[in-house]
Design an enzyme around this catalytic site. Structure first.
Site, PDB file in Angstrom:
ATOM      1  N   LYS A  49      -6.809  10.659  31.387  1.00 46.12           N
ATOM      2  CA  LYS A  49      -8.292  11.190  31.396  1.00 46.12           C
ATOM      3  C   LYS A  49      -9.256  10.366  32.068  1.00 46.12           C
ATOM      4  O   LYS A  49     -10.121  10.727  32.404  1.00 46.12           O
ATOM      5  CB  LYS A  49      -8.669  11.166  29.878  1.00 46.12           C
ATOM      6  CG  LYS A  49      -7.906  12.331  29.075  1.00 46.12           C
ATOM      7  CD  LYS A  49      -8.428  12.557  27.618  1.00 46.12           C
ATOM      8  CE  LYS A  49      -7.823  13.945  26.870  1.00 46.12           C
ATOM      9  NZ  LYS A  49      -6.514  13.423  26.487  1.00 46.12           N
TER      10      LYS A  49
HETATM   11  C1  LIG Z   1      -5.470  14.733  26.399  1.00 43.80           C
HETATM   12  C2  LIG Z   1      -3.856  14.474  26.569  1.00 43.80           C
HETATM   13  C3  LIG Z   1      -2.972  15.495  26.869  1.00 43.80           C
HETATM   14  C4  LIG Z   1      -3.514  16.947  26.731  1.00 43.80           C
HETATM   15  O1  LIG Z   1      -4.154  17.208  27.973  1.00 43.80           O
HETATM   16  P1  LIG Z   1      -5.039  18.659  27.704  1.00 43.80           P
HETATM   17  O2  LIG Z   1      -5.813  18.732  29.033  1.00 43.80           O
HETATM   18  O3  LIG Z   1      -5.820  18.518  26.544  1.00 43.80           O
HETATM   19  O4  LIG Z   1      -4.065  19.882  27.925  1.00 43.80           O
HETATM   20  C5  LIG Z   1      -1.875  15.231  26.906  1.00 43.80           C
HETATM   21  N1  LIG Z   1      -1.380  13.666  27.074  1.00 43.80           N
HETATM   22  C6  LIG Z   1      -2.284  12.796  26.795  1.00 43.80           C
HETATM   23  C7  LIG Z   1      -1.934  11.318  26.571  1.00 43.80           C
HETATM   24  C8  LIG Z   1      -3.748  13.069  26.528  1.00 43.80           C
HETATM   25  O5  LIG Z   1      -4.544  11.809  26.297  1.00 43.80           O
END
Ligand SMILES: *Cc1c(COP(=O)(O)O)cnc(C)c1O
Length: 463
Positions: free
Chosen positions: A110
């Site tokens: 993220k």
């Molecule tokens: C947020 C997250 C996901 C999922 O991603 P999306 O965009 O919500 O599908 C997968 N792995 C981790 C470690 C995350 O923080």
């Protein structure tokens, strides 16, 4: 490039307006009027670029109302906070290519989008002379990545709600040890759902929202999606270049469908070079059922060892639905109304065929996830985090000989030490960014899960 809503009731708007709007005013999600496609000469040139330059080139296709020099500067600055020289390196282990997306300040993918979004917000507010109060609820990862995206920024405050004592110790410390004056952590006496419901309620109070210039950082924000498109392009070009294969597959651990939707946009951008996107879920498998059986019906959320994917209704799914409906906004709006009323969507045979051309899907349960972590460690000496392991498990089940498979590594294993310890018999090593957290000063306010209490807190601290 202009942006429109999946529900068709907003006037076309430029990128910067779409970023500030977040959720479209008609309740839909914002999308480019048409998805760009790169020609062979452009792709050839992209192959030679370092990550920040490539990301700048990709973003320039979408953010056409930010002057080129400013955009380049924003992108370059966004990736100086990453600790790996390649930003998002692709590493080969056996049959699989692992795209490491966890070298940012909070050790999850993220950061790739939220470092950029924080800088874009700051830039736009400087230009307009405005201010912004970001409000969000988190179950763990989004909160810290959003906080690190805007800490210390002048025209921005951030208020993040997390469920008191219900996030991991490391996740809590990653948030509460950021004590910049513009950062406010609120631990609510309640669940993540309580937090999310209060945030929605506050955003729905339009008078309050406008008075305090509330902003959102969840993955419905188009800037987050588009920043993620860049690493798909980077990895696809890397791996096709190294292997000589004309196309690759990607495996994506999926929760809210934001990350894999960025893969969908990248697939349109690089015609023929991305064959399939593997949608990997934990036991919360609505989306796997959707791909494999055409069954889109809501279930109960269960707690798993990959908590950032413990989601049933994926907030970004509507973007894909719009393309599945041949860009028919009225039909998409009708479908979303049907789903809101019944909790079920059904699909025509022709749509199911399209879904099968875009995606493969598999569910990996808890035992399977732990086995993947253990086996991968035994085979390669590499420790995967549980989210990444779900994607790797799905990739192993669905990969085809001759098509390179790139697995997205979405978090560093040390963020989920307990589950990893269960798999390999010892906790993962703590990287420097986490090891120091327990001795740092922290700040957090514990409050009741009550909307008026949260609003009062914002009023008192918004400045
Ligand atoms: C947020 C997250 C996901 C999922 O991603 P999306 O965009 O919500 O599908 C997968 N792995 C981790 C470690 C995350 O923080």
């Amino acid at each position: 490039m202009q942006y429109i809503s999946t529900r068709g009731r907003t006037a076309p708007m430029p990128f910067t307006e779409a970023v500030m709007m977040g959720l479209a005013t008609d309740g839909g999600l914002l999308l480019p009027e048409s998805l760009p496609r790169a020609d062979a000469a452009t792709i050839d040139q992209w192959r030679r670029l370092r990550y920040p330059d490539l990301a700048g080139a990709v973003l320039a296709l979408f953010a056409t109302d930010i002057p080129a020099n400013d955009l380049r500067d924003l992108v370059q600055r966004s990736y100086t906070t990453f600790t790996h020289p390649e930003i998002t390196p692709v590493v080969r282990h056996g049959d699989l290519h692992i795209l490491e997306l966890f070298h940012g300040p909070t050790l999850a993918f993220k950061d790739v989008a939220l470092q950029f979004l924080g800088n874009v917000f700051e830039y736009l507010l400087q230009r307009s002379g405005g201010r912004m109060n970001i409000l969000g609820a988190t179950s763990g990862d989004t909160g810290s990545a959003a906080i690190y995206g805007v800490r210390g920024k002048e025209r921005i405050n951030i208020f993040i709600l997390h469920p008191h004592k219900r996030v991991s110790r490391i996740q809590e410390l990653q948030m509460t040890t950021v004590i910049d004056p513009n950062v406010f952590n609120l631990a609510i006496r309640g669940t993540f759902d309580d937090g999310q419901a209060m945030v929605k309620g506050i955003f729905n109070d339009i008078i309050f929202k406008d008075a305090y210039q509330l902003g959102a950082v969840n993955s419905i924000n188009w800037a987050r999606i588009v920043a993620q498109v860049a690493y798909y392009v980077y990895a696809a070009l890397r791996v096709t270049g190294e292997t000589g294969s004309p196309a690759v597959d990607f495996s994506v651990p999926t929760g809210n469908f934001g990350d894999i939707f960025a893969g969908f946009v990248a697939r349109r951008l690089l015609p023929g070079q991305i064959r399939r996107l593997v949608l990997a879920t934990n036991e919360n498998n609505l989306l796997t059922r959707f791909v494999n059986q055409g069954d889109y019906s809501i279930g109960q959320v269960v707690r798993t060892i990959s908590p950032s994917m413990d989601i049933q209704v994926a907030s970004n799914f509507e973007r894909y639905l719009y393309y599945l409906n041949n860009e028919d906004a009225d039909r998409t709006a009708r479908d979303m109304a049907t789903f809101a009323a019944t909790g079920v969507l059904s699909f025509a045979a022709e749509q199911r065929q399209t879904i099968g051309q875009d995606f493969l899907a598999a569910t990996v349960d808890e035992a399977g996830t732990l086995a993947v972590i253990r086996d991968f460690y035994d085979a390669h000496g590499v420790v995967l985090d549980p989210h990444t392991a779900v994607g790797v498990g799905a990739a192993q089940a669905l990969r085809e000989p001759g098509v390179p498979m790139i697995c997205l590594a979405t978090a560093h294993p040390a963020k989920f030490g307990e589950a990893v310890g269960r798999a390999i018999g010892r906790p993962p090593e703590l990287p420097a960014a986490l090891a120091g957290l327990t001795t740092m000063a922290s700040r957090c306010t514990v409050v009741d899960a009550d909307m008026d209490t949260i609003k009062e807190f914002i009023v008192r601290h918004a400045g």
